[in-house]
Design an enzyme around this catalytic site. Structure first.
Site, mmCIF file in Angstrom:
data_model
loop_
_atom_site.group_PDB
_atom_site.id
_atom_site.type_symbol
_atom_site.label_atom_id
_atom_site.label_comp_id
_atom_site.label_asym_id
_atom_site.label_seq_id
_atom_site.Cartn_x
_atom_site.Cartn_y
_atom_site.Cartn_z
ATOM 1 N N ASP A 41 0.990 4.486 1.036
ATOM 2 C CA ASP A 41 1.917 5.517 0.584
ATOM 3 C C ASP A 41 1.341 6.934 0.616
ATOM 4 O OD1 ASP A 41 3.179 3.140 0.184
ATOM 5 O OD2 ASP A 41 3.958 3.595 -1.787
ATOM 6 N N GLU A 80 0.081 -3.798 -11.913
ATOM 7 C CA GLU A 80 0.062 -3.359 -10.516
ATOM 8 C C GLU A 80 -1.238 -2.645 -10.170
ATOM 9 O OE1 GLU A 80 2.901 -0.698 -7.507
ATOM 10 O OE2 GLU A 80 3.065 -0.472 -9.673
#
Length: 1109
Positions: free
Chosen positions: A844, A1076
């Protein structure tokens, strides 16, 4: 048409008879035969000649498989009351008669998929009311008037074929009541459609209009939605009658069928050779004028049946060819290459995925987005799930879909074996809910076996005096995605809740048993949607609370409900067992008993023991060093083992089954004419693990490779099944959509801006990580003989797809220089991003060149291509030891792993680090700029500001990307560059923390910087488990091979392993979740919680099970 054997029951006797042809010839008056027919009638004199018998014997089946009824007179009630036609499983065709209402009254048919009616009759209201037409797929046109009742009562909503005969003009009422919603092609009407037709039909997407009669008012101007058109039937061919010999034996073959033309009444065209024997069937209601016209017609067309039949067949073939060409032309113009499947045999068609394997995985907890759900691995399944009322701040809240806003203290699978057992604990405020799932396959079970769910609710003792806290309200539901009606049990004393039947599993029953008395209420709904079930339940509870001041379902049900919800209410603590048995032919009570009560308790204990034993066998944590002492003589502590079991349990319990169509963004060069900005992928199924049940409950391509590193060590067959499903999603170019959003339930969890998949963008081919391990395992005999054979068969069929995948990367993501690659899809015109993201890389916002261009060289993609080439080389080596393909992939792998070339392209000696290359400047920042919006109202926004002209150079940001050559073990163990990599890893000012390696060095100018006003740092500092696992794997490798840095690598490896395990275990016991990512300063979990995707790799770190090959 060809006759087939069929059993039928005579109306006048109770015995079953088998016959293979059609019944006695029916003259114009079956009881007063003409003299010319005496011979024929004489041959049938011993047969039962009642009208009912004659009509019954006319049942036959066409070669296409549809039932056909040939009638010479209107059938009466006795025929339909007693004949087996009542249970026809296939569509009927009536010739020359109007169907009697009793046929549909008695037959109780729910669906006809193709229904043909003769042109000589008009459907009437009772026919449609009783036939229950609801999902007609294809209706062909007929040349008679259409009654408004027909169109209204038929409720056609899924028609794909929309022709209407030119002999009719739709009226206003027709359009009002027919409920037309969609149509791909406007029907060719024989006259100009009237203004009201367009205004009321709401047609917007008619693609073709007849040239002869365009619409008076263009539909695009007057219509907000699409048109669904009902088409009525074409005239069917004339039918021949065949005599019945005595005793129904030695029956002659069927006469040849004559074709019919479009006219108001059907006549049989006779061959001149059989004029003496056969008399045409005529409608007894035809007047004398019609009879004379018919006779004239017969004389004109007095030709051989063979010629007429041949002409009809030839005409049909010509028409079919023209339609086929037209459809193909339209499809070719509309369907771009990107949505064309890869032309190779599917992996899921391999024998290893059929039979027992397929059945053993049929039922499962394959609905990861809900707190508890069960479904089958079939596109239109029977679906089960659980809801409950949680209490917070004195108010009730419905729990159903996993979502962070519910603020559950803890939830997730503590144990799950991926096949037939799982145990889950959910903590909602002061209530603890336990769900256990188990599946069995025994004698009498239907396909997929039986399954059971145990629900247990406990509460803290301090809350027992609180009325809201002391009562439990659970809602267990069944929903049929195929729309089949579910039946409620009417026996209140029985444990049976519901029952039904499906083609896949046969008859089924749902039972509820409990030790204590339970309050059970229900509601039934008829709806095609199941993703909003919790809304339906909440609305009903709200109505009941307002009207009757009670918190319970209404005990009512819609007609033909396909969803049943059962409310289970009792004082806490409560325990209830729900048993689902498929195939109710035998031993039902015994099977229900084995899935409830004490027997279920014993079965669950047995499954828990099996899970614990397999866990130790697969991961062998007893022999691994303790994270606190790194002492090989001291086992991992029990807290770490609990987390390890939760890691594998949640990974397996999070596996889901999805079916639907991805939405693919239309390429800019596409010539497809569409009102939408996307095209739909072909309908496909996907069996896959998911990264996170509440946040990402769907398939992600690059995540899945990491998932399979863990799953393949637990169950290699499940691993291959998942990989096969993913590879079968490949299109003709070798591209696989990176994110799979299949079906309404998956779509409901995704923001609209992330739905479209872009065919120019890739995703790291991480599946090669596990494929390389599988090849290595086969070569080193790490699998059983059976497993090795199955893996080899899988790889052999997968090879052509894997090669196409590699070539897609090699051609679409290649750079200007040989052996260089860059991720496509970065925005080179953005004014709001500090550094344009590379979403396709999976990393990302990780810093890349400030100005995207074709000059870029992305280091991580180069290493992923090395992994792919090396894996393909190993796979081809299994099957083609001396082939050109093997040499080609070997040469590519050698080129990409060439240490000198790598250093020339990506290494910076001053930093001692590897970097990307591109058009870059460090002088970029986000600045607030004033902007005027509507009514000159001033506002501010962050705008990217470039302070220095970019230049082609290495991009000086140390982080995970810099370590990719190290992860891929390209660096020789004796190289000084290896020592530099160990420096970067162990330096606290760069990557090292007490909780794991941060994703971006503290020295980077973009460290922990927001990318936009609304995008906090993601891969710019936090600790990620997947990259740490790969780095640990490389450290473990260099600590095992001889070289000057072996001992140092071992020390760094041990400390990093200890930090990672210790932090994940601490967070899990403190918060109840795997996360995460983890904060690089305090180690606290960040991002999505219950992220049981690649964070579960902590178990492999505990087991020291790293990449092989």
């Amino acid at each position: 048409m060809f006759p087939v054997n069929r059993l039928a029951r005579s109306p006048n006797c109770d015995t079953l008879m088998s016959f293979s042809a059609i019944g006695c010839m029916v003259p114009k008056n079956p009881f007063s035969p003409r003299s010319s027919d005496n011979k024929r009638v004489q041959s049938c004199k011993d047969a039962d000649s009642s009208p009912e018998r004659l009509l019954l014997l006319s049942l036959k089946q066409t070669s296409e498989g549809s039932e056909h009824i040939e009638l010479g007179m209107p059938p009466n009630s006795l025929f339909f009351d007693k004949s087996t036609i009542l249970n026809l499983s296939k569509p009927c065709q009536f010739d020359g008669i109007s169907p009697d209402r009793r046929l549909f009254d008695k037959s109780k048919k729910d669906k006809f998929f193709i229904f043909l009616m003769d042109s000589g009759m008009l459907p009437f209201r009772r026919f449609l009311e009783r036939s229950r037409f609801s999902n007609i797929d294809i209706l062909l046109p007929m040349s008679i008037g259409i009654g408004q009742e027909f169109l209204y009562m038929s409720k056609v909503n899924n028609s794909e074929s929309c022709p209407i005969s030119s002999a009719i003009i739709p009226s206003i009422k027709l359009k009002d009541r027919s409920r037309w919603l969609k149509c791909d092609q406007f029907p060719n009407l024989g006259s100009e459609p009237m203004k009201e037709l367009w205004e009321r039909s709401r047609c917007t997407r008619s693609l073709k209009y007849p040239k002869e009669s365009g619409p008076t008012i263009k539909p695009i101007d007057n219509a907000p939605t699409q048109l669904t058109c009902i088409s009525i039937v074409v005239p069917v061919a004339g039918l021949a009658s065949v005599p019945v010999e005595k005793g129904l034996k030695n029956l002659p073959k069927l006469s040849k069928m004559a074709g019919g033309s479009r006219r108001s009444a059907r006549s049989r065209i006779k061959s001149s050779t059989d004029a003496d024997e056969d008399e045409p069937l005529r409608n007894p209601r035809i007047n004398s004028k019609n009879r004379r016209d018919s006779s004239s017609s017969l004389r004109i067309f007095n030709v051989r049946l063979e010629i007429v039949l041949g002409f009809c067949i030839l005409s049909f073939l010509v028409i079919f060819f023209l339609i086929h060409r037209l459809v193909n032309t339209v499809e070719e113009n509309q369907r771009p290459r990107v949505v064309t499947p890869f032309p190779a045999p599917k992996l899921m068609d391999l024998p290893m995925f059929q039979g027992d394997h397929k059945e053993s995985l049929y039922w499962g907890t394959y609905r990861p987005h809900v707190y508890f759900g069960v479904r089958a691995r079939t596109p239109r399944s029977l679906v089960a799930g659980l809801m409950w009322l949680g209490v917070k701040d004195g108010r009730y809240y419905m729990r159903h879909v996993c979502q962070d806003s519910d603020e559950l203290s803890k939830y997730g699978w503590t144990q799950h074996n991926g096949r037939d057992f799982g145990h889950q604990v959910l903590v909602d405020q002061d209530m603890t809910l336990a769900t256990s799932f188990v599946k069995t396959k025994g004698e009498g079970s239907g396909y997929g076996g039986d399954w059971a769910v145990r629900l247990g609710v406990q509460n803290e003792e301090s809350q027992w005096n609180n009325q809201m806290q002391s009562s439990g309200y659970l809602f267990f539901y069944l929903a049929d995605e195929d729309g089949n009606a579910l039946s409620l049990s009417k026996d209140s004393e029985s444990s049976l809740l519901a029952f039904g039947s499906r083609l896949d599993i046969g008859d089924w029953q749902l039972h509820l048993k409990a030790k204590d008395d339970l309050g059970v209420h229900y509601s039934g709904f008829r709806t095609p949607h199941i993703h909003n079930l919790s809304d339906l339940v909440q609305e009903e509870l709200a109505v009941q609370a307002r009207m009757f001041n009670r918190l319970q379902l209404s005990d009512t049900s819609d007609d033909s409900s396909n969803i049943l919800i059962f409310q289970i209410s009792a004082t806490i603590p409560l325990e209830a067992d729900i048993a689902f048995v498929a195939g109710t032919g035998s031993r039902v009570e015994e099977r229900v008993s084995s899935l409830t009560g004490t027997l279920l308790t014993n079965l669950l204990k047995e499954k828990q023991g099996e899970f614990d034993s397999k866990f130790e066998k697969c991961f062998n944590l007893a022999d691994k060093p303790d994270v606190h002492t790194n002492d090989m003589g001291q086992d991992l502590d029990s807290e770490s083992v609990i987390v390890g079991k939760a890691a594998i349990g949640n990974m397996l319990g999070g596996i889901g089954y999805f079916y639907g169509q991805s939405k693919i963004s239309l390429p800019k060069s596409s010539k497809v004419k569409s009102h939408e900005n996307f095209v739909s992928y072909w309908p496909a199924e996907l069996y896959t693990a998911v990264p996170s049940r509440p946040f990402f409950p769907r398939g992600f391509l690059w995540d899945e490779g990491f998932h399979q590193l863990l799953i393949r060590r637990w169950d290699v067959h499940i691993c291959l099944d998942i990989i096969g499903h993913w590879l079968d999603l490949m299109n003709v170019d070798g591209w696989i959509p990176r994110e799979q959003i299949l079906g309404a339930e998956a779509l409901s969890k995704v923001p609209e801006e992330f739905v479209l998949q872009h065919p120019t963008n890739g995703n790291p081919p991480t599946l090669f990580l596990v494929l390389r391990e599988l090849v290595y395992g086969v070569k080193k005999n790490k699998f059983t003989a059976t497993e090795s054979n199955e893996i080899s068969s899988f790889l052999e069929r997968a090879l052509v797809r894997l090669e196409a995948w590699f070539q897609w990367f090699n051609t679409t993501q290649s750079g200007k220089e040989m052996g260089t690659y860059y991720w496509h899809g970065r925005d080179n015109s953005t004014t709001r991003e500090l550094n344009p993201k590379s979403l396709s890389s999976g990393l990302d916002d990780y810093p890349r060149a400030s100005h995207p261009s074709e000059e870029e060289r992305h280091l991580d993609l180069r290493c992923w291509m090395l992994l792919a080439a090396d894996s393909l080389h190993s796979i081809t080596e299994l099957f083609e030891s001396g082939s050109e393909r093997k040499k080609r992939y070997g040469s590519t792998a050698k080129l990409l792993s060439d240490f000198e070339i790598l250093n020339q392209v990506h290494f910076d000696a001053a930093y001692g680090a590897y970097f990307d290359f591109g058009n870059h400047t460090e002088k970029v920042r986000l600045s607030w700029k004033e902007k005027k919006v509507e009514n000159n109202y001033p506002t501010r926004e962050l705008i990217r500001e470039v302070l220095k002209r970019p230049e082609l150079r290495l991009v000086p940001h140390i982080g995970y990307v810099s370590l990719f050559p190290f992860m891929e073990k390209i660096i020789p163990p004796e190289s000084w560059i290896l020592d530099k990599q160990l420096d970067l890893i162990s330096n606290r000012s760069i990557l090292w923390t007490d909780y794991g390696l941060r994703s971006l060095a503290k020295t980077s100018t973009l460290y922990m910087k927001r990318n936009t006003e609304h995008d906090p740092p993601y891969w710019r500092g936090p600790i990620w488990m997947n990259m740490n696992y790969r780095i640990l794997s490389a450290l473990h490798h260099y600590s095992q091979v001889n070289g000057p840095y072996k001992d140092r690598a071992k020390v760094v490896y041990s400390e990093l392993r200890s930090n990672l395990i210790g932090n994940v275990v601490h967070n899990y016991h403190q918060t109840g979740f795997l996360w995460e990512q983890y904060d690089q300063t305090k180690g606290k979990g960040k991002g999505a919680r219950l992220f049981t995707g690649w964070t579960s790799l902590v178990l492999l770190i505990m087991a020291e099970a790293y990449a092989e090959g």
